[in-house]
Design an enzyme around this catalytic site. Structure first.
Site, PDB file in Angstrom:
ATOM      1  N   PRO A  20     -31.952  55.188   7.005  1.00  0.00           N
ATOM      2  CA  PRO A  20     -33.364  55.419   6.722  1.00  0.00           C
ATOM      3  C   PRO A  20     -33.878  54.698   5.481  1.00  0.00           C
ATOM      4  CG  PRO A  20     -32.112  57.476   6.573  1.00  0.00           C
ATOM      5  CD  PRO A  20     -31.184  56.423   7.038  1.00  0.00           C
ATOM      6  N   ASN A  21     -35.044  54.148   5.645  1.00  0.00           N
ATOM      7  CA  ASN A  21     -35.845  53.524   4.589  1.00  0.00           C
ATOM      8  C   ASN A  21     -35.323  52.172   4.107  1.00  0.00           C
ATOM      9  OD1 ASN A  21     -37.801  55.669   4.451  1.00  0.00           O
ATOM     10  ND2 ASN A  21     -36.183  56.878   3.490  1.00  0.00           N
TER      11      ASN A  21
ATOM     12  N   ARG B 272     -40.064  50.066  -1.337  1.00  0.00           N
ATOM     13  CA  ARG B 272     -39.484  51.324  -1.812  1.00  0.00           C
ATOM     14  C   ARG B 272     -38.854  51.140  -3.192  1.00  0.00           C
ATOM     15  NH1 ARG B 272     -33.962  54.188   0.029  1.00  0.00           N
ATOM     16  NH2 ARG B 272     -34.227  56.062  -1.214  1.00  0.00           N
TER      17      ARG B 272
ATOM     18  N   TYR C 170     -34.420  49.176  -6.234  1.00  0.00           N
ATOM     19  CA  TYR C 170     -33.859  48.441  -5.103  1.00  0.00           C
ATOM     20  C   TYR C 170     -34.210  46.955  -5.115  1.00  0.00           C
ATOM     21  CZ  TYR C 170     -32.754  52.999  -3.183  1.00  0.00           C
ATOM     22  OH  TYR C 170     -32.249  54.267  -3.001  1.00  0.00           O
TER      23      TYR C 170
ATOM     24  N   ASN D  52     -24.590  51.111   5.792  1.00  0.00           N
ATOM     25  CA  ASN D  52     -25.296  51.712   4.667  1.00  0.00           C
ATOM     26  C   ASN D  52     -26.053  52.895   5.263  1.00  0.00           C
ATOM     27  OD1 ASN D  52     -27.008  52.558   2.666  1.00  0.00           O
ATOM     28  ND2 ASN D  52     -27.599  50.508   2.009  1.00  0.00           N
TER      29      ASN D  52
ATOM     30  N   ALA E 285     -29.778  57.752   2.942  1.00  0.00           N
ATOM     31  CA  ALA E 285     -29.808  59.178   2.613  1.00  0.00           C
ATOM     32  C   ALA E 285     -28.833  60.000   3.455  1.00  0.00           C
ATOM     33  CB  ALA E 285     -31.223  59.722   2.776  1.00  0.00           C
TER      34      ALA E 285
ATOM     35  N   HIS F 169     -25.201  61.441   2.242  1.00  0.00           N
ATOM     36  CA  HIS F 169     -24.965  62.682   1.520  1.00  0.00           C
ATOM     37  C   HIS F 169     -25.142  63.924   2.391  1.00  0.00           C
ATOM     38  CE1 HIS F 169     -25.664  59.607  -1.436  1.00  0.00           C
ATOM     39  NE2 HIS F 169     -26.899  59.472  -0.967  1.00  0.00           N
TER      40      HIS F 169
ATOM     41  N   GLU G  25     -18.351  51.130   3.931  1.00  0.00           N
ATOM     42  CA  GLU G  25     -19.609  51.753   3.517  1.00  0.00           C
ATOM     43  C   GLU G  25     -20.161  50.936   2.354  1.00  0.00           C
ATOM     44  OE1 GLU G  25     -20.983  56.086   1.689  1.00  0.00           O
ATOM     45  OE2 GLU G  25     -18.866  55.534   1.678  1.00  0.00           O
TER      46      GLU G  25
ATOM     47  N   HIS H   1     -23.636  50.459  -0.419  1.00  0.00           N
ATOM     48  CA  HIS H   1     -24.879  50.986  -0.994  1.00  0.00           C
ATOM     49  C   HIS H   1     -25.430  49.970  -1.972  1.00  0.00           C
ATOM     50  CE1 HIS H   1     -24.180  54.918   0.724  1.00  0.00           C
ATOM     51  NE2 HIS H   1     -22.918  54.784   0.360  1.00  0.00           N
TER      52      HIS H   1
ATOM     53  N   ARG I 103     -26.475  57.980  -9.678  1.00  0.00           N
ATOM     54  CA  ARG I 103     -27.769  58.505  -9.228  1.00  0.00           C
ATOM     55  C   ARG I 103     -27.838  60.011  -9.434  1.00  0.00           C
ATOM     56  NH1 ARG I 103     -30.339  55.475  -5.054  1.00  0.00           N
ATOM     57  NH2 ARG I 103     -31.978  56.998  -5.428  1.00  0.00           N
TER      58      ARG I 103
ATOM     59  N   ARG J 195     -26.798  62.864  -4.771  1.00  0.00           N
ATOM     60  CA  ARG J 195     -26.471  61.597  -4.126  1.00  0.00           C
ATOM     61  C   ARG J 195     -25.046  61.123  -4.428  1.00  0.00           C
ATOM     62  NH1 ARG J 195     -31.200  59.200  -2.094  1.00  0.00           N
ATOM     63  NH2 ARG J 195     -33.091  59.849  -3.171  1.00  0.00           N
TER      64      ARG J 195
END
Length: 145
Positions: free
Chosen positions: A10-11, A18, A23, A74, A77, A80, A98, A100, A107, A111
Protein backbone atom coordinates in the site's frame (compact mmCIF):
# COMPACT_ATOMS: atom_id res chain seq x y z
CA UNK A 1 16.84 -16.77 -16.83
CA UNK A 2 15.54 -16.60 -13.26
CA UNK A 3 12.27 -14.76 -12.66
CA UNK A 4 11.64 -12.56 -9.63
CA UNK A 5 8.25 -11.22 -8.62
CA UNK A 6 8.53 -7.70 -7.19
CA UNK A 7 5.59 -6.91 -4.91
CA UNK A 8 4.95 -3.44 -3.51
CA UNK A 9 2.25 -2.88 -0.93
CA UNK A 10 0.00 0.00 0.00
CA UNK A 11 0.88 3.56 -0.91
CA UNK A 12 4.12 2.70 -2.70
CA UNK A 13 2.28 3.82 -5.85
CA UNK A 14 2.23 7.33 -4.29
CA UNK A 15 6.00 7.72 -4.07
CA UNK A 16 6.93 11.31 -4.77
CA UNK A 17 3.66 12.53 -3.23
CA UNK A 18 3.69 10.65 0.06
CA UNK A 19 5.89 12.30 2.68
CA UNK A 20 8.66 13.35 0.28
CA UNK A 21 10.92 14.38 3.17
CA UNK A 22 10.93 10.71 4.25
CA UNK A 23 10.51 8.79 0.97
CA UNK A 24 12.05 11.25 -1.47
CA UNK A 25 10.64 12.98 -4.52
CA UNK A 26 11.16 10.18 -7.07
CA UNK A 27 7.91 8.52 -8.10
CA UNK A 28 6.79 4.89 -8.50
CA UNK A 29 7.52 4.89 -12.25
CA UNK A 30 11.09 5.90 -11.47
CA UNK A 31 11.36 3.08 -8.92
CA UNK A 32 10.14 0.59 -11.52
CA UNK A 33 12.70 1.87 -14.05
CA UNK A 34 15.44 1.55 -11.42
CA UNK A 35 14.39 -2.03 -10.65
CA UNK A 36 14.29 -2.93 -14.37
CA UNK A 37 17.81 -1.57 -14.84
CA UNK A 38 19.02 -3.43 -11.75
CA UNK A 39 17.45 -6.67 -12.94
CA UNK A 40 18.96 -6.34 -16.42
CA UNK A 41 22.40 -5.76 -14.90
CA UNK A 42 21.91 -8.84 -12.68
CA UNK A 43 20.68 -10.99 -15.56
CA UNK A 44 17.26 -11.76 -14.08
CA UNK A 45 13.70 -11.04 -15.19
CA UNK A 46 11.27 -9.13 -13.00
CA UNK A 47 7.52 -8.74 -12.98
CA UNK A 48 5.86 -6.00 -10.93
CA UNK A 49 2.80 -6.11 -8.77
CA UNK A 50 1.49 -3.31 -6.56
CA UNK A 51 -1.67 -3.38 -4.51
CA UNK A 52 -3.21 -1.48 -1.65
CA UNK A 53 -5.22 -4.58 -0.68
CA UNK A 54 -3.90 -7.31 1.57
CA UNK A 55 -5.95 -10.14 0.05
CA UNK A 56 -4.81 -9.26 -3.46
CA UNK A 57 -1.19 -9.43 -2.33
CA UNK A 58 -1.86 -12.84 -0.77
CA UNK A 59 -3.48 -14.00 -4.02
CA UNK A 60 -0.47 -12.81 -6.04
CA UNK A 61 1.97 -14.60 -3.74
CA UNK A 62 -0.03 -17.81 -4.06
CA UNK A 63 -0.15 -17.44 -7.86
CA UNK A 64 3.66 -17.05 -7.93
CA UNK A 65 4.13 -20.73 -7.07
CA UNK A 66 5.45 -22.56 -10.09
CA UNK A 67 5.94 -19.35 -12.10
CA UNK A 68 8.62 -17.43 -10.24
CA UNK A 69 11.96 -18.36 -8.73
CA UNK A 70 11.90 -15.74 -5.97
CA UNK A 71 10.01 -12.83 -4.45
CA UNK A 72 11.23 -9.33 -3.61
CA UNK A 73 8.57 -7.72 -1.43
CA UNK A 74 8.01 -4.34 0.16
CA UNK A 75 4.83 -5.07 2.11
CA UNK A 76 4.72 -1.43 3.27
CA UNK A 77 2.23 -1.00 6.14
CA UNK A 78 1.30 -4.70 5.94
CA UNK A 79 4.82 -5.44 7.18
CA UNK A 80 3.63 -4.77 10.70
CA UNK A 81 0.15 -6.27 10.57
CA UNK A 82 -0.19 -9.10 8.07
CA UNK A 83 0.08 -12.64 9.28
CA UNK A 84 -1.78 -13.56 6.06
CA UNK A 85 1.09 -12.31 3.87
CA UNK A 86 3.58 -14.15 6.09
CA UNK A 87 1.55 -17.36 5.81
CA UNK A 88 1.30 -17.04 2.01
CA UNK A 89 5.07 -16.61 1.72
CA UNK A 90 5.64 -19.63 3.92
CA UNK A 91 3.11 -21.67 1.93
CA UNK A 92 4.72 -21.09 -1.47
CA UNK A 93 8.21 -21.41 0.06
CA UNK A 94 9.93 -19.27 -2.57
CA UNK A 95 13.18 -17.52 -1.66
CA UNK A 96 12.10 -14.09 -0.43
CA UNK A 97 13.80 -10.79 0.31
CA UNK A 98 11.95 -8.08 2.21
CA UNK A 99 12.86 -4.49 1.35
CA UNK A 100 11.91 -1.13 2.86
CA UNK A 101 12.78 2.32 1.57
CA UNK A 102 13.12 3.72 5.09
CA UNK A 103 14.78 2.20 8.13
CA UNK A 104 11.84 0.66 9.98
CA UNK A 105 14.00 0.19 13.09
CA UNK A 106 14.24 3.97 13.33
CA UNK A 107 10.56 4.65 12.73
CA UNK A 108 7.59 4.73 15.10
CA UNK A 109 7.46 1.90 17.64
CA UNK A 110 4.56 0.18 15.86
CA UNK A 111 6.61 0.00 12.64
CA UNK A 112 9.61 -1.76 14.13
CA UNK A 113 8.30 -5.32 14.02
CA UNK A 114 7.99 -7.15 10.71
CA UNK A 115 5.92 -10.29 10.32
CA UNK A 116 7.46 -10.84 6.89
CA UNK A 117 10.94 -10.96 8.44
CA UNK A 118 9.93 -14.19 10.17
CA UNK A 119 10.16 -15.87 6.75
CA UNK A 120 12.29 -13.63 4.54
CA UNK A 121 15.80 -14.84 3.86
CA UNK A 122 17.01 -11.25 4.18
CA UNK A 123 15.56 -7.88 5.15
CA UNK A 124 16.99 -4.70 3.65
CA UNK A 125 15.82 -1.53 5.32
CA UNK A 126 16.68 2.12 4.94
CA UNK A 127 18.66 2.00 1.69
CA UNK A 128 16.05 3.72 -0.46
CA UNK A 129 15.85 2.56 -4.08
CA UNK A 130 19.26 0.89 -3.70
CA UNK A 131 17.67 -1.64 -1.35
CA UNK A 132 15.79 -3.11 -4.29
CA UNK A 133 19.05 -3.61 -6.21
CA UNK A 134 20.59 -5.26 -3.16
CA UNK A 135 17.58 -7.55 -2.90
CA UNK A 136 17.78 -8.55 -6.55
CA UNK A 137 21.48 -9.32 -6.23
CA UNK A 138 20.90 -11.35 -3.07
CA UNK A 139 18.14 -13.39 -4.74
CA UNK A 140 20.27 -13.91 -7.85
CA UNK A 141 23.03 -15.27 -5.63
CA UNK A 142 20.59 -17.54 -3.76
CA UNK A 143 19.06 -18.82 -6.97
CA UNK A 144 22.37 -19.44 -8.65
CA UNK A 145 21.45 -17.21 -11.57
Amino acid sequence: MKKILVINGPNINLLGLREPTMYGERNYATLREFICESAAEAGVQVEFYQSNHEGEIVDKIQAAYGWFDGILINPAAYTHTSIAILDALKAVALPTVEVHLTDIAEREEFRRFSYVSLYAHKTISGHGFEGYREGILFLRSMLGA
